[in-house]
Design a protein around this motif. Structure first.
Motif, short mmCIF file in Angstrom:
data_model
loop_
_atom_site.label_atom_id
_atom_site.label_comp_id
_atom_site.label_asym_id
_atom_site.label_seq_id
_atom_site.Cartn_x
_atom_site.Cartn_y
_atom_site.Cartn_z
N ARG A 292 0.80 -0.96 -0.34
CA ARG A 292 0.22 -0.33 0.03
C ARG A 292 0.95 1.38 -0.02
N GLU A 293 -0.29 2.67 -0.27
CA GLU A 293 0.57 3.71 -0.03
C GLU A 293 1.86 4.30 1.00
N ASP A 294 1.11 3.45 1.90
CA ASP A 294 1.49 4.27 3.46
C ASP A 294 2.19 3.21 3.88
N GLN A 295 2.48 2.05 3.11
CA GLN A 295 3.47 0.90 4.05
C GLN A 295 5.01 1.20 2.93
N LEU A 296 4.20 1.99 1.46
CA LEU A 296 5.92 1.83 0.78
C LEU A 296 6.47 2.73 1.19
N GLN A 297 5.83 4.40 1.34
CA GLN A 297 6.50 5.75 2.38
C GLN A 297 7.10 5.32 3.71
N ARG A 298 6.17 3.94 4.69
CA ARG A 298 7.03 3.94 5.97
C ARG A 298 7.82 2.97 6.00
N LEU A 299 7.76 2.16 5.11
CA LEU A 299 9.48 1.16 4.49
C LEU A 299 10.73 1.65 4.09
N ALA A 300 10.18 3.13 3.22
CA ALA A 300 11.56 3.77 3.03
C ALA A 300 12.15 4.51 4.41
N TRP A 301 11.68 5.71 4.59
CA TRP A 301 11.61 6.49 5.77
C TRP A 301 11.77 5.71 6.85
N ALA A 302 10.85 4.91 7.67
CA ALA A 302 10.77 4.01 8.72
C ALA A 302 12.71 2.92 9.06
N GLY A 303 12.69 2.47 7.54
CA GLY A 303 13.16 1.55 7.39
C GLY A 303 14.83 1.40 6.78
N LEU A 304 14.03 1.93 5.59
CA LEU A 304 15.39 2.22 4.71
C LEU A 304 16.47 3.32 5.54
N VAL A 305 15.78 4.59 5.60
CA VAL A 305 16.51 5.63 5.59
C VAL A 305 17.90 5.12 7.21
N PRO A 306 17.29 4.31 7.95
CA PRO A 306 17.84 4.86 8.94
C PRO A 306 18.97 3.78 9.13
N VAL A 307 18.77 2.44 8.78
CA VAL A 307 19.44 1.18 8.23
C VAL A 307 20.83 1.56 7.10
N ALA A 308 20.45 2.76 6.36
CA ALA A 308 21.55 2.97 5.61
C ALA A 308 22.46 4.66 5.99
N LEU A 309 21.87 5.03 7.20
CA LEU A 309 22.45 5.77 7.65
C LEU A 309 23.59 5.04 8.88
N ALA A 310 23.03 4.32 9.73
CA ALA A 310 23.61 3.12 10.39
C ALA A 310 25.05 2.79 9.82
N GLN A 311 24.86 1.84 8.61
CA GLN A 311 25.63 1.31 7.80
C GLN A 311 26.94 2.60 7.26
N LEU A 312 26.00 3.55 6.56
CA LEU A 312 27.34 4.52 6.33
C LEU A 312 27.94 5.20 7.30
N ALA A 313 27.48 5.18 8.70
CA ALA A 313 28.61 5.31 10.04
C ALA A 313 28.99 4.38 10.58
N LEU A 314 28.94 3.52 10.28
CA LEU A 314 29.57 2.27 10.23
C LEU A 314 31.17 1.79 9.41
N THR A 315 30.19 2.10 8.21
CA THR A 315 31.80 2.34 7.33
C THR A 315 32.67 3.76 7.65
N ALA A 316 31.66 4.79 8.13
CA ALA A 316 33.26 5.66 8.46
C ALA A 316 33.66 5.60 9.53
N VAL A 317 33.62 4.35 10.66
CA VAL A 317 34.39 4.36 12.05
C VAL A 317 35.66 3.96 11.28
N VAL A 318 35.24 2.45 10.72
CA VAL A 318 36.06 1.18 10.49
C VAL A 318 37.12 1.70 8.71
N VAL A 319 36.70 2.48 8.21
CA VAL A 319 37.94 3.64 6.83
C VAL A 319 39.02 4.27 8.00
N VAL A 320 38.11 5.04 8.78
CA VAL A 320 38.79 5.89 9.89
C VAL A 320 39.86 5.23 10.97
N ALA A 321 39.68 4.12 11.54
CA ALA A 321 40.52 3.13 12.11
C ALA A 321 41.43 2.73 11.50
#
Length: 321
Positions: A292-321
């Motif tokens: 559904r349209e609401d499920q589609l938007q919720r998956l993007a903003w409440a699911g994928l964006v936080p996971v992508a930000l967490a992965q980006l932060a993890l990558t930054a830590v590993v690269v710097v370390a």
């Protein structure tokens, strides 16, 4: 100023290679979809066109579309209406020109190739928006508005997931990312891989993210008023989008040309991995119901964006370390 004949010949050959790939790979993916979906659903799929397992079915469909009447609705914006299929299709041709099959097999090795492909792919969605807005049809307009909302929601996690790999490799060059790839990235960058594929499916409006083209609600969405060759171009752009998404996923996350005897079989490894991702895309269409349209938007903003930000932060830590 004189042009080197060898350089001109090389440019022509590279251009022809991209055109041949652009005209054949989407058809291969389309035929694979027909056969894979059929076997998943307990049927045979195309069997007669061209002989062996209906290999020429999409060619026959193209001939059929060529024979159909090209209709432009009276209330449509005729210029935009006619231009929309080209805007939806051509950006994928441009994107394929910079995706490498190996360090030596690439039409144009651009320094910021990753940004170039992501930007070109995003432009393709404008064709859908133009089609819906110019058709003079309420169903088409609703479909184009859904496409716009979907683009805004899923472009961010797509870029964040790609940025994670680029940060790990230390370059925006697709060739550089492929050369820097290590086998353990399959585990380290796995969350980014999942986010990238899911967001990419939404970008090309493939099930279960086909809300802009929901046939039970919007007929054919932005493509409702299209007939003949222009409708076929939209179908071709969908399969071209799958090729670009699959090839980009193979290069960024699956090692591209890395594999046994990669010095000679490198391009074949990239094509094989691209095909594997394309089959996964087809499987998801068969296995998952439309969101559904609401499920589609919720998956993007409440699911994928936080996971992508967490992965980006993890990558930054590993690269710097």
């Amino acid at each position: 100023m004189t042009l080197d004949a060898g350089l001109v010949a090389e440019i022509v050959l590279r251009t022809l290679a991209v055109l041949v790939a652009f005209l054949t790979l989407p058809l291969v993916v389309g035929q694979t979809e027909h056969k894979v979906m059929a076997h998943m659903q307990g049927r045979l799929g195309p069997m007669y066109a061209g002989g062996f397992h209906g290999w020429a079915q999409l060619v026959a469909d193209g001939v059929k579309f060529l024979q159909k009447e090209d209709i432009v609705p009276d209330r449509a914006d005729a210029g935009v209406f006619r231009l929309a299929p080209g805007v939806a299709l051509v950006p994928y041709l441009v994107a394929m020109a910079v995706i490498p099959l190996s360090p030596d097999w690439v039409a144009a090795d651009v320094d910021a190739g990753l940004l170039f492909v992501l930007a070109a792919s995003a432009v393709a969605v404008l064709g859908t928006l133009m089609a819906g807005w110019s058709s003079g049809n309420k169903y088409a307009l609703l479909g184009s508005m859904r496409a716009a909302a979907q683009l805004l929601a899923y472009e961010l996690p797509l870029v964040l997931a790609a940025a994670s790999v680029a940060m790990a490799a230390g370059t925006l060059s697709l060739t550089g990312i492929g050369e820097a790839w290590q086998w353990w990235w399959l585990f380290w960058q796995a969350p980014a891989l999942i986010v990238f594929v899911v967001a990419g499916l939404a970008e090309v409006q493939r099930p279960p993210f086909d809300m802009p083209i929901a046939d039970s609600e919007l007929v054919a969405g932005p493509y409702t008023e299209y007939t003949g060759l222009r409708f076929a171009l939209f179908l071709l752009s969908e399969y071209a989008g799958i090729v670009v998404l699959s090839a980009l996923t193979a290069v960024l996350f699956l090692g591209g040309w890395h594999g046994p005897f990669s010095d000679t079989l490198g391009p074949l490894w990239t094509l094989l991995k691209t095909g594997m991702v394309a089959v996964v895309v087809i499987w998801l269409r068969v296995a998952w119901p439309r969101l559904r349209e609401d499920q589609l938007q919720r998956l993007a903003w409440a699911g994928l964006v936080p996971v992508a930000l967490a992965q980006l932060a993890l990558t930054a830590v590993v690269v710097v370390a």
